[in-house]
Design a protein around this motif. Structure first.
Motif, PDB file in Angstrom:
ATOM      1  N   GLY A  60       0.811  -1.215   0.000  1.00 26.02           N
ATOM      2  CA  GLY A  60       0.000   0.000   0.000  1.00 26.02           C
ATOM      3  C   GLY A  60       0.841   1.260   0.000  1.00 26.02           C
ATOM      4  N   GLY A  61       1.902   1.266   0.792  1.00 24.15           N
ATOM      5  CA  GLY A  61       2.771   2.433   0.837  1.00 24.15           C
ATOM      6  C   GLY A  61       3.436   2.721  -0.491  1.00 24.15           C
ATOM      7  N   MET A  62       3.831   1.676  -1.210  1.00 24.30           N
ATOM      8  CA  MET A  62       4.515   1.879  -2.489  1.00 24.30           C
ATOM      9  C   MET A  62       3.560   2.354  -3.583  1.00 24.30           C
ATOM     10  SD  MET A  62       7.789   1.563  -2.577  1.00 24.30           S
ATOM     11  CE  MET A  62       7.917   2.379  -0.996  1.00 24.30           C
ATOM     12  N   LEU A  63       2.328   1.864  -3.587  1.00 30.06           N
ATOM     13  CA  LEU A  63       1.355   2.353  -4.577  1.00 30.06           C
ATOM     14  C   LEU A  63       1.045   3.829  -4.354  1.00 30.06           C
ATOM     15  CD1 LEU A  63      -1.152  -0.649  -4.752  1.00 30.06           C
ATOM     16  CD2 LEU A  63       0.537   0.025  -6.471  1.00 30.06           C
ATOM     17  N   ALA A  64       0.902   4.219  -3.094  1.00 29.17           N
ATOM     18  CA  ALA A  64       0.669   5.631  -2.796  1.00 29.17           C
ATOM     19  C   ALA A  64       1.879   6.487  -3.167  1.00 29.17           C
ATOM     20  CB  ALA A  64       0.336   5.796  -1.313  1.00 29.17           C
ATOM     21  N   THR A  65       3.068   5.931  -2.984  1.00 29.53           N
ATOM     22  CA  THR A  65       4.289   6.659  -3.354  1.00 29.53           C
ATOM     23  C   THR A  65       4.313   6.954  -4.848  1.00 29.53           C
ATOM     24  OG1 THR A  65       5.574   5.726  -1.533  1.00 29.53           O
ATOM     25  CG2 THR A  65       6.805   6.526  -3.427  1.00 29.53           C
ATOM     26  N   ALA A  66       3.925   5.992  -5.661  1.00 28.67           N
ATOM     27  CA  ALA A  66       3.926   6.189  -7.112  1.00 28.67           C
ATOM     28  C   ALA A  66       3.019   7.353  -7.500  1.00 28.67           C
ATOM     29  CB  ALA A  66       3.468   4.903  -7.808  1.00 28.67           C
ATOM     30  N   ALA A  67       1.823   7.416  -6.903  1.00 28.80           N
ATOM     31  CA  ALA A  67       0.892   8.495  -7.221  1.00 28.80           C
ATOM     32  C   ALA A  67       1.452   9.855  -6.801  1.00 28.80           C
ATOM     33  CB  ALA A  67      -0.451   8.241  -6.541  1.00 28.80           C
ATOM     34  N   CYS A  68       2.062   9.904  -5.628  1.00 29.67           N
ATOM     35  CA  CYS A  68       2.592  11.181  -5.129  1.00 29.67           C
ATOM     36  C   CYS A  68       3.811  11.637  -5.926  1.00 29.67           C
ATOM     37  CB  CYS A  68       2.939  11.058  -3.649  1.00 29.67           C
ATOM     38  SG  CYS A  68       1.503  10.881  -2.570  1.00 29.67           S
ATOM     39  N   MET A  69       4.614  10.702  -6.418  1.00 29.42           N
ATOM     40  CA  MET A  69       5.756  11.062  -7.249  1.00 29.42           C
ATOM     41  C   MET A  69       5.310  11.803  -8.504  1.00 29.42           C
ATOM     42  SD  MET A  69       8.908  10.395  -6.412  1.00 29.42           S
ATOM     43  CE  MET A  69       9.763   9.557  -5.078  1.00 29.42           C
ATOM     44  N   LEU A  70       4.294  11.286  -9.147  1.00 27.74           N
ATOM     45  CA  LEU A  70       3.813  11.926 -10.369  1.00 27.74           C
ATOM     46  C   LEU A  70       3.173  13.278 -10.070  1.00 27.74           C
ATOM     47  CD1 LEU A  70       2.310   8.870 -12.279  1.00 27.74           C
ATOM     48  CD2 LEU A  70       4.533   9.973 -12.590  1.00 27.74           C
ATOM     49  N   ALA A  71       2.465  13.385  -8.954  1.00 30.70           N
ATOM     50  CA  ALA A  71       1.880  14.669  -8.573  1.00 30.70           C
ATOM     51  C   ALA A  71       2.963  15.726  -8.368  1.00 30.70           C
ATOM     52  CB  ALA A  71       1.043  14.511  -7.302  1.00 30.70           C
ATOM     53  N   LEU A  72       4.044  15.347  -7.707  1.00 28.28           N
ATOM     54  CA  LEU A  72       5.139  16.286  -7.480  1.00 28.28           C
ATOM     55  C   LEU A  72       5.813  16.667  -8.798  1.00 28.28           C
ATOM     56  CD1 LEU A  72       7.061  17.838  -5.598  1.00 28.28           C
ATOM     57  CD2 LEU A  72       8.407  15.736  -5.377  1.00 28.28           C
ATOM     58  N   GLY A  73       6.000  15.720  -9.680  1.00 28.31           N
ATOM     59  CA  GLY A  73       6.685  15.985 -10.940  1.00 28.31           C
ATOM     60  C   GLY A  73       5.966  16.984 -11.820  1.00 28.31           C
ATOM     61  N   ALA A 150       8.126   6.327 -10.044  1.00 27.01           N
ATOM     62  CA  ALA A 150       6.754   5.858  -9.858  1.00 27.01           C
ATOM     63  C   ALA A 150       6.590   4.417 -10.343  1.00 27.01           C
ATOM     64  CB  ALA A 150       5.782   6.783 -10.593  1.00 27.01           C
ATOM     65  N   VAL A 151       7.146   4.109 -11.517  1.00 30.99           N
ATOM     66  CA  VAL A 151       7.024   2.756 -12.060  1.00 30.99           C
ATOM     67  C   VAL A 151       7.722   1.744 -11.157  1.00 30.99           C
ATOM     68  CG1 VAL A 151       7.704   1.264 -13.975  1.00 30.99           C
ATOM     69  CG2 VAL A 151       6.720   3.513 -14.437  1.00 30.99           C
ATOM     70  N   SER A 152       8.909   2.093 -10.664  1.00 32.57           N
ATOM     71  CA  SER A 152       9.626   1.147  -9.803  1.00 32.57           C
ATOM     72  C   SER A 152       8.871   0.915  -8.499  1.00 32.57           C
ATOM     73  CB  SER A 152      11.044   1.659  -9.513  1.00 32.57           C
ATOM     74  OG  SER A 152      11.041   2.705  -8.571  1.00 32.57           O
ATOM     75  N   SER A 153       8.156   1.921  -8.013  1.00 32.58           N
ATOM     76  CA  SER A 153       7.365   1.747  -6.796  1.00 32.58           C
ATOM     77  C   SER A 153       6.209   0.775  -7.033  1.00 32.58           C
ATOM     78  CB  SER A 153       6.825   3.104  -6.318  1.00 32.58           C
ATOM     79  OG  SER A 153       7.875   3.966  -5.944  1.00 32.58           O
ATOM     80  N   VAL A 154       5.582   0.869  -8.196  1.00 32.74           N
ATOM     81  CA  VAL A 154       4.498  -0.057  -8.532  1.00 32.74           C
ATOM     82  C   VAL A 154       5.031  -1.480  -8.650  1.00 32.74           C
ATOM     83  CG1 VAL A 154       2.799  -0.688 -10.290  1.00 32.74           C
ATOM     84  CG2 VAL A 154       3.085   1.708  -9.642  1.00 32.74           C
ATOM     85  N   VAL A 155       6.189  -1.643  -9.286  1.00 37.14           N
ATOM     86  CA  VAL A 155       6.796  -2.971  -9.405  1.00 37.14           C
ATOM     87  C   VAL A 155       7.084  -3.549  -8.026  1.00 37.14           C
ATOM     88  CG1 VAL A 155       8.828  -4.231 -10.220  1.00 37.14           C
ATOM     89  CG2 VAL A 155       7.750  -2.522 -11.691  1.00 37.14           C
ATOM     90  N   PHE A 156       7.621  -2.720  -7.126  1.00 37.48           N
ATOM     91  CA  PHE A 156       7.875  -3.135  -5.748  1.00 37.48           C
ATOM     92  C   PHE A 156       6.589  -3.651  -5.094  1.00 37.48           C
ATOM     93  CE2 PHE A 156       8.035  -2.524  -1.226  1.00 37.48           C
ATOM     94  CZ  PHE A 156       9.357  -2.671  -0.833  1.00 37.48           C
ATOM     95  N   ALA A 157       5.500  -2.873  -5.231  1.00 32.97           N
ATOM     96  CA  ALA A 157       4.233  -3.244  -4.605  1.00 32.97           C
ATOM     97  C   ALA A 157       3.716  -4.572  -5.130  1.00 32.97           C
ATOM     98  CB  ALA A 157       3.198  -2.140  -4.839  1.00 32.97           C
ATOM     99  N   VAL A 158       3.799  -4.779  -6.441  1.00 31.15           N
ATOM    100  CA  VAL A 158       3.286  -6.003  -7.054  1.00 31.15           C
ATOM    101  C   VAL A 158       4.125  -7.213  -6.618  1.00 31.15           C
ATOM    102  CG1 VAL A 158       2.929  -7.208  -9.242  1.00 31.15           C
ATOM    103  CG2 VAL A 158       2.254  -4.809  -9.003  1.00 31.15           C
ATOM    104  N   LEU A 159       5.445  -7.051  -6.631  1.00 29.98           N
ATOM    105  CA  LEU A 159       6.317  -8.158  -6.231  1.00 29.98           C
ATOM    106  C   LEU A 159       6.069  -8.571  -4.785  1.00 29.98           C
ATOM    107  CD1 LEU A 159       9.736  -7.228  -7.900  1.00 29.98           C
ATOM    108  CD2 LEU A 159       8.210  -9.107  -8.516  1.00 29.98           C
TER     109      LEU A 159
END
Length: 366
Positions: A60-73, A150-159
């Motif tokens: 859950g933390g990593m999926l939220a991180t991906a969303a926040c990364m893109l918002a900041l960018g 963001a993509v690497s955070s999603v990969v982390f969450a899925v793995l």
């Protein structure tokens, strides 16, 4: 996988000052707001890791991180940047308590220094590649960094969700918050030492990039190339010495590493070239290698099984607090001069080493 894509945070100061045109003081404020969010996250994440489990907290933390990364960018105004950095701080370090507790669940006390050292090694294996690629991609456009992170955070969450089983002890469930942890004086004392360590190391993410690009006038690519030495040295050297270091007295070993790191950062005051930066990085990296695996093993030894998430959360709180204090202290000190910043940081490292030696007898009794 996650650290291969960790490119944003080491270049945040450069991104804010060069891409968004913020002053050094404003950039320090933005990174301080990030730290405020991270402060809250460690306390909440520690409880979540004990209550809902390590696996759900990590993913859950990593999926939220991906969303926040893109918002900041894609944030351009100062209010939007502040809001995005606060949200990112809330979620990006949620993994810390859950990951530390997961290792403690799986590994015997004798093998924990090596296990935490292995986790440290894996992080830096990815980091050494990510820093080099990040410096090159920053020259093409900072938005690349945010997307890759963001993509690497999603990969982390899925793995984690698909491959890592839940390890939370089911027989004993702790209720309540952090009161029982705060009554452990040894743990509180160790957390204060960890705060000193974190204040020193946090400069690599906050003021070191700004000082090297704004004062020494290195390019982002040159800075990224020099910083990659940190990861390379850890990847090569740390596996060779982790077993031997894990058998030493943890308090004395940790104190030695803190002292070497303090000296390395103090010498940064004399850096005027890429080569000079590389020399100081090699010195404080040697201290970092000495300390690898030891803090996590100490926390795991002090924590009851049902409170591992909370104890790890308090330890993570020290690192999050440093994310608030490091830029707020480092920004004004850098404006006074490089010497003011780096000699102060070196002093903090030496003071933390002395504190660890004083705390050593209590840790050995435990």
């Amino acid at each position: 996988m996650n650290r291969l894509g960790t490119m944003v945070m080491p270049f945040t100061g450069v991104y804010l000052t060069q891409s968004r045109g913020l002053s050094v003081a404003a950039a320090g404020l933005v990174m301080g707001v990030f730290g405020v969010g991270s402060l809250l996250s460690q306390l909440v994440a520690g409880v979540l890791a004990d209550r809902i489990g390590r696996r759900a907290t990590l993913s859950g933390g990593m999926l939220a991180t991906a969303a926040c990364m893109l918002a900041l960018g894609y944030s351009t105004s100062l209010p939007a940047i502040l809001a995005s950095m606060f949200a990112l701080g809330l979620v990006i370090d949620v993994y810390r308590p859950a990951s530390s507790a997961l290792v403690a669940d799986l590994v015997s006390a004798e093998e924990r220094p090596r296990a935490y050292g292995l986790l440290f090694w894996a992080i830096n294996l990815g980091y050494s590649v990510g820093m080099t690629a990040g410096g090159w991609l920053a020259g093409l456009g900072f938005v690349w960094l945010f997307w890759i992170d963001a993509v690497s955070s999603v990969v982390f969450a899925v793995l984690v969700w698909r491959a890592v089983p839940e390890t939370r002890p089911e027989s004993r469930q702790a209720t309540g918050g952090f009161g029982v942890v705060l009554r452990d004086r040894v743990m509180v004392g160790f957390t204060l030492v960890a705060l000193g360590n974190a204040l020193v190391y946090s400069q690599t993410m906050t003021m070191l990039p700004v000082a090297m690009t704004s004062v020494v006038k290195l390019s982002p690519h040159e800075f990224g190339l020099a910083m990659a030495l940190n990861g390379i040295l850890i990847v090569v050297v740390q596996p060779l010495v982790s077993g031997w270091l894990g058998r030493r007295d943890p308090a004395r070993t940790f104190a030695l590493g803190l002292a070497v790191m303090g000296v390395g950062f103090a010498l940064t005051a004399y850096v005027s070239s890429v080569l000079g930066l590389a020399v100081t990085i090699a010195i404080w990296t040697a201290g970092e290698i000495v300390t690898a695996g030891i803090p996590g093993a100490i926390v795991a030894a002090l924590a009851p099984a049902e409170l591992r998430g909370r104890y790890s959360g308090l330890f993570g709180f020290a690192w999050s607090l440093s994310a608030v204090l490091a830029p707020l202290l480092g920004g004004p000190l850098l404006e006074l001069g490089s010497g003011a910043l780096w000699f102060t940081i070196g002093g903090v490292g030496l003071a933390s080493a002395a504190g660890m030696l004083l705390l050593g007898p209590a840790i050995r009794r435990r």
